[in-house]
Design a protein around this motif. Structure first.
Motif, mmCIF file in Angstrom:
data_model
loop_
_atom_site.group_PDB
_atom_site.id
_atom_site.type_symbol
_atom_site.label_atom_id
_atom_site.label_comp_id
_atom_site.label_asym_id
_atom_site.label_seq_id
_atom_site.Cartn_x
_atom_site.Cartn_y
_atom_site.Cartn_z
ATOM 1 N N THR A 233 -6.015 33.254 13.094
ATOM 2 C CA THR A 233 -6.418 34.189 12.018
ATOM 3 C C THR A 233 -5.898 33.781 10.640
ATOM 4 O O THR A 233 -6.637 33.879 9.648
ATOM 5 N N ILE B 286 -11.708 21.965 6.736
ATOM 6 C CA ILE B 286 -10.909 21.486 7.876
ATOM 7 C C ILE B 286 -9.801 20.506 7.473
ATOM 8 O O ILE B 286 -8.648 20.634 7.922
ATOM 9 N N LEU C 17 -19.954 29.476 7.507
ATOM 10 C CA LEU C 17 -18.775 29.801 8.333
ATOM 11 C C LEU C 17 -19.057 29.510 9.804
ATOM 12 O O LEU C 17 -18.194 28.983 10.517
ATOM 13 N N ALA C 18 -20.280 29.826 10.242
ATOM 14 C CA ALA C 18 -20.635 29.575 11.645
ATOM 15 C C ALA C 18 -20.624 28.065 11.922
ATOM 16 O O ALA C 18 -20.113 27.612 12.958
ATOM 17 N N ASN D 294 -7.742 20.124 14.914
ATOM 18 C CA ASN D 294 -8.817 20.942 14.319
ATOM 19 C C ASN D 294 -8.928 22.316 15.002
ATOM 20 O O ASN D 294 -9.138 23.327 14.333
ATOM 21 N N ASN E 271 -16.998 26.813 12.044
ATOM 22 C CA ASN E 271 -16.313 27.199 13.291
ATOM 23 C C ASN E 271 -16.875 26.458 14.502
ATOM 24 O O ASN E 271 -16.148 26.179 15.447
ATOM 25 N N GLN E 272 -18.139 26.065 14.409
ATOM 26 C CA GLN E 272 -18.723 25.248 15.483
ATOM 27 C C GLN E 272 -18.065 23.862 15.488
ATOM 28 O O GLN E 272 -17.709 23.338 16.544
ATOM 29 N N ASN F 189 -11.986 31.337 4.835
ATOM 30 C CA ASN F 189 -12.893 32.306 4.234
ATOM 31 C C ASN F 189 -12.763 32.292 2.699
ATOM 32 O O ASN F 189 -13.764 32.267 1.981
ATOM 33 N N ASP G 124 -8.589 27.970 14.464
ATOM 34 C CA ASP G 124 -9.183 29.252 14.866
ATOM 35 C C ASP G 124 -8.179 30.403 14.761
ATOM 36 O O ASP G 124 -8.536 31.568 14.892
ATOM 37 N N ILE H 34 -15.105 23.184 14.341
ATOM 38 C CA ILE H 34 -13.721 23.400 14.795
ATOM 39 C C ILE H 34 -13.680 23.434 16.332
ATOM 40 O O ILE H 34 -12.824 22.815 16.959
ATOM 41 N N THR H 35 -14.652 24.123 16.933
ATOM 42 C CA THR H 35 -14.681 24.217 18.405
ATOM 43 C C THR H 35 -15.036 22.875 19.046
ATOM 44 O O THR H 35 -14.371 22.435 19.987
ATOM 45 N N GLN I 18 -8.118 31.184 9.419
ATOM 46 C CA GLN I 18 -9.486 31.710 9.213
ATOM 47 C C GLN I 18 -9.574 32.467 7.878
ATOM 48 O O GLN I 18 -10.569 32.376 7.184
#
Ligand code: KPL
Length: 295
Positions: free
Chosen positions: A201, A184, A231-232, A195, A235-236, A208, A199, A238-239, A204
């Motif tokens: 692409t 991040i 990765l999950a 942040n 992304n959590q 990755n 999300d 980030i959300t 992302q």
């Protein structure tokens, strides 16, 4: 009496919550602090004012010292206060990035050293005026053998901020946070975005790639993560922190020294040691370094 070095957002968050439970606190600041009240707004938006003592020098005690300055300032803080630190005192390091504890142990070879990582978030509005902006888990564990005997410290710390846990393998938690920060912080700092914008692409794909590199390095250090789980988690974060600017984003914005050396720099040193090719991490490291040099 707990002494907390660093009256930033995280230092003040622990100070406020320890004070709330009747613990004695002294905040150690680098510059003189005129305020003697710690203003705190908790996550439920309740406001508190705690009388708090601040000092530029450490008081000689054998009680624990919580170090909440940034990784870039830890060694300077220890060097400044070294003469007032008793070898029995527990040193707790709480910051982003890795690589400080090794240096702290060289300066304080007899002290129990603990490392901590927290997902609690707080915003410093002005000196000694904070708002808790996120609740999360805190892990605390031993860095050296003497630290292993200090598990009882979890009681007051968990009482202050619930969801604080003793961890037999804190190294794994530190690596997880390091990888989250690697995913991040540099991208949000280079592109000066929040942040949540990660999300997209394009980002992302970069995340990755850099996770592939970071996980190889972690594995070489004996820390194994499953890519899809990491990765999950990223992304959590980030959300959950979509509207926030990362700490490195703000450091670059305000032209401050970043934690680059302790995040990407730490991964690169380890990658180099294990002969692992990490072009994406290296590229981001160089970009942040170039931004810092241009201040
Ligand atoms: O720790 C962070 C930071 O900003 O330093 C988060 C919010 C996890 C982003 O990397």
């Amino acid at each position: 009496m707990w002494q907390i070095i660093g009256a930033g957002a995280i230092g003040c968050l622990w100070a406020a919550n320890l004070l709330r439970n009747g613990e004695k606190i002294q905040l150690i600041t680098r510059t003189p602090c005129a305020a003697d009240t710690l203003k705190y707004q908790n996550i439920a938006k309740q406001q508190f004012n705690f009388p708090v003592s601040t000092s530029r020098t450490l008081t000689r005690t054998t009680d624990p010292i919580l170090i909440c300055v940034k990784a870039t300032q830890v060694i300077e803080a220890i060097t400044t206060h070294k003469n007032a630190i008793d070898p029995r005192q527990v040193i707790i390091l709480m910051h982003n990035g890795m690589g400080c504890a090794e240096q702290v142990e060289k300066l304080l070879p007899d002290n129990p050293i603990l490392c901590a990582t927290t997902a609690n978030a707080s915003l410093l509005h002005s000196p000694l005026n904070i708002e808790q902006t996120g609740e999360g888990v805190t892990y605390l564990g031993a860095y050296n053998d003497k630290g292993r005997l200090q598990q009882s410290l979890i009681v007051p710390l968990n009482f202050a901020l619930p969801n604080t846990h003793w961890c037999e393998d804190v190294n794994e938690k530190l690596w997880l946070k390091l990888i989250i920060n690697m995913a991040i912080n540099p991208l949000t700092a280079i592109h000066q975005i929040k942040n949540g914008q990660l999300d997209n692409t394009i980002f992302q794909i970069k995340i990755n790639e850099l996770i592939d590199e970071a996980l190889q390095v972690a594995k070489a250090e004996g820390v194994i993560f499953k890519k899809q789980e990491i990765l999950a988690i990223i992304n959590q974060v980030i959300t959950l922190t979509a509207e926030n600017f990362s700490s490195m984003n703000r450091d670059v914005f305000y032209q401050r020294h970043t934690e680059n050396e302790f995040i990407a720099g730490y991964l690169l040193k380890s990658a180099n040691f294990h002969h692992i090719d990490t072009p994406v991490i290296n590229y981001l490291y160089q970009q942040i370094k170039a931004l810092e040099q241009a201040y």
